[in-house]
Every structure is written in C-alpha cells, then in structure tokens.
Design a protein around this motif. Structure first.
Motif, mmCIF file in Angstrom:
data_model
loop_
_atom_site.group_PDB
_atom_site.id
_atom_site.type_symbol
_atom_site.label_atom_id
_atom_site.label_comp_id
_atom_site.label_asym_id
_atom_site.label_seq_id
_atom_site.Cartn_x
_atom_site.Cartn_y
_atom_site.Cartn_z
ATOM 1 N N SER A 117 -9.536 -4.443 -0.022
ATOM 2 C CA SER A 117 -10.797 -4.903 0.276
ATOM 3 C C SER A 117 -11.053 -6.019 -0.758
ATOM 4 O O SER A 117 -10.494 -6.357 -1.815
ATOM 5 C CB SER A 117 -11.703 -3.798 0.138
ATOM 6 N N ASN B 185 -6.822 -5.100 -5.007
ATOM 7 C CA ASN B 185 -8.835 -5.629 -3.415
ATOM 8 C C ASN B 185 -8.185 -6.808 -4.365
ATOM 9 O O ASN B 185 -7.728 -7.155 -5.629
ATOM 10 C CB ASN B 185 -9.751 -4.743 -4.625
ATOM 11 N N ARG C 260 -2.757 -0.378 -5.047
ATOM 12 C CA ARG C 260 -3.867 -0.921 -4.451
ATOM 13 C C ARG C 260 -3.929 -1.984 -5.235
ATOM 14 O O ARG C 260 -3.916 -2.432 -6.428
ATOM 15 C CB ARG C 260 -4.543 0.364 -4.772
ATOM 16 N N ALA D 72 0.755 -1.028 0.017
ATOM 17 C CA ALA D 72 0.064 0.334 0.067
ATOM 18 C C ALA D 72 0.928 1.368 0.049
ATOM 19 O O ALA D 72 0.962 1.961 -0.861
ATOM 20 C CB ALA D 72 -0.875 0.134 1.228
ATOM 21 N N SER E 242 -9.389 5.545 -6.274
ATOM 22 C CA SER E 242 -8.210 5.608 -5.056
ATOM 23 C C SER E 242 -8.196 5.223 -3.916
ATOM 24 O O SER E 242 -7.065 5.336 -3.069
ATOM 25 C CB SER E 242 -7.335 7.319 -5.136
ATOM 26 N N TYR E 243 -9.268 5.020 -3.182
ATOM 27 C CA TYR E 243 -9.570 4.948 -1.942
ATOM 28 C C TYR E 243 -9.747 3.078 -1.092
ATOM 29 O O TYR E 243 -9.732 3.030 -0.229
ATOM 30 C CB TYR E 243 -9.658 5.523 -1.199
ATOM 31 N N SER E 244 -9.779 2.763 -2.126
ATOM 32 C CA SER E 244 -9.957 1.681 -2.508
ATOM 33 C C SER E 244 -8.880 0.316 -2.685
ATOM 34 O O SER E 244 -8.432 0.491 -3.033
ATOM 35 C CB SER E 244 -10.854 1.111 -3.478
ATOM 36 N N VAL E 245 -8.968 0.152 -1.298
ATOM 37 C CA VAL E 245 -7.364 -0.571 -0.938
ATOM 38 C C VAL E 245 -7.409 -1.876 -0.240
ATOM 39 O O VAL E 245 -8.450 -1.946 1.380
ATOM 40 C CB VAL E 245 -6.141 0.881 0.132
ATOM 41 N N ASN F 98 1.998 3.332 -3.268
ATOM 42 C CA ASN F 98 0.823 3.780 -3.949
ATOM 43 C C ASN F 98 0.821 2.923 -5.269
ATOM 44 O O ASN F 98 -0.055 2.900 -6.232
ATOM 45 C CB ASN F 98 1.612 4.811 -4.997
ATOM 46 N N ASP G 185 -8.158 6.335 -11.296
ATOM 47 C CA ASP G 185 -7.693 6.343 -10.450
ATOM 48 C C ASP G 185 -9.567 7.279 -9.342
ATOM 49 O O ASP G 185 -8.694 7.785 -8.642
ATOM 50 C CB ASP G 185 -7.289 8.037 -10.005
#
Length: 262
Positions: free
Chosen positions: A250, A182, A180, A175, A245-248, A178, A242
């Motif tokens: 999951s 999922n 990601r 993470a 961008s806050y989906s990490v 940079n 992008d």
C-alpha cells in the motif's frame, strides 16, 4: 503499546538527519537495533552513538552514498555484520529544481540512481537477509509529489512516482516470504532542508523565514502547518511493527490534508 520491534535490526538510509534520523530514533525507542547509512560517515557514527547511549540498543553508522553500487554494497555488508536486516527504510533522497526543457541527462540519471536504483539494489541485497530470518519489512519514503507534482521539480516528481511503483511491485514479489513492503508519501515535513531553503529565499527580503514557511503551509496543507519529522516517524514505526501485519503493498499519505484528490 508493544510494537514487537525489540531486537530487530533496522537499516535506515539518509538516517543521520531529518526524517531518517527521526525514524531511527523512533525505532530505537521501541528496542530495535539501528544501522544508519549516510554519505557523511562521521555524522552517521555520531548519531548512532547518541542513539545507542540514549535507548540502550546497538546502533552503528556507515558511510555510504546509496546512489552508487559501492555505497549500497557497504550498507549490505554492514547489515550482515549486525546479523542481517529485519527492516529497511529507504529514506535517502532530496528535492530538485529545474525545468524539463533545461535539465540535462546527467541530472535525471543522478536522481534515478538515488531515488530508484538505491531501492532496487538494496532490495536485492537485503531481502535475502530477511528471508533467512523468516521475514521482514521494507518501507519506501516517497512523496506526495509522486501523485500531485510541484511544477518546479519535475525530476523529483517522476523519480518519486517510480519509487512508489517499485514499492508496489516489490511487495507483490516478496509477500509470500513474509516480507511486507509499503510506501509512505509525506507532505510538508519541517526538515533542516526546508529551513535552509526558507532562509536562503528570504535573506534579501527581511529574513522572515518562519513567515515564508507559514505561507507555504497556508497554501498547501489543510491543517495550515508543517508536520514534524517525529510525527511522520511515528507512522513509519507503526508500519514496521507487527501491529501493521495486514498492511502489504500500500501507499499511505501523511500530508496534513495536502492531497487534493481521493
């Protein structure tokens, strides 16, 4: 909506048919360059040429059985030749049919190599390429069976569950680079394999394979239908973009309501 994918290099395993091909097309439609990896090299190259002509991107095919070290190495080398991977979609996989009591060790190992070790080895090879480019995205196509198993495919259930956990673990490790990571757990998606199976199961009872598939959808999916590969691909494309961008780290269910828990 601009997904910010133009010029990105995307590797899609099992990308010459079904879900993988739909994902490759979806990414290409957003301007991403595509590397299709598949055991059938000729088909991979044919589909890559079609995608390149249709969407005006660079697209290549590589013959690779990612269940093997040699196949993974071929993908890593092909991605490097394109300038390095920005996106990896681990899609290669297949269903199983056995009982725990009767399945031999060799079958367990074969599915472990295809569903888990392929993802591990590709991460080891492609994450460094992403780091060198300042970041990237890794997506794992697992299955609802990772958490809601079907009785007739225990090996598939177990290896897809392991892939889901690997996705979470890899996300934690990379993470801060940079990158990601999922996981997507699809439900009923109308792939050529489903159609082939339905035709085989109904060939001696009238051949109503569409009716058989509808009965499966009626039993399992709240929306009473199969999803299309394109519907699922839309979700993959979003997670690659992008805009996510806050989906990490999951896991997302795209299953028409098939999951019976919260």
């Amino acid at each position: 909506m601009d997904m910010g994918l133009k010029g990105k290099n995307a590797v899609v395993t099992g990308g010459s048919v079904g879900i993988g091909l739909a994902v490759a097309e979806g990414l290409a439609a957003e301007g991403a360059n595509i590397l299709i990896a598949a055991r059938g090299g000729e088909r991979a190259e044919t589909e890559a040429a079609r995608i390149a002509a249709r969407f005006g991107v660079t697209a290549r095919g590589v013959a690779a059985d990612v269940a093997t070290v040699e196949g993974v190495d071929a993908v890593i080398a092909a991605a490097a030749a394109m300038g390095g991977a920005d996106i990896l979609v681990n899609n290669a996989g297949t269903g199983s049919n056995e009982t725990i009591m009767e399945a031999p060790d060799e079958k367990w190992q074969a599915y472990w190599d295809l569903h888990v070790m392929a993802a591990v080895r590709l991460a080891r090879g492609l994450v460094p390429q992403m780091r060198a480019k300042g970041g990237g995205v890794v997506l794992h196509n697992a299955s609802i069976c990772a958490v809601q198993p079907l009785w007739y495919e225990p090996i598939y259930n177990v290896t897809k569950a392991a892939l889901m956990m690997f996705s979470k673990t890899l996300a934690t490790e990379v993470a801060m680079d940079n990158i990601r990571v999922n996981c997507v757990n699809p439900g009923l998606i109308l792939t050529p394999d489903w159609i082939k199976t339905a035709k085989q199961l109904t060939e001696n009872t009238g051949g109503d394979w569409q009716g058989y598939l509808q009965s499966v959808a009626d039993e399992h999916a709240t929306v009473k239908r199969f999803g299309t590969p394109e519907e699922l691909a839309n979700f993959f494309v979003f997670l690659c973009s992008d805009k996510a961008s806050y989906s990490v780290g999951s896991t997302y269910f795209v299953d028409g309501g098939m999951l019976k828990t919260v």
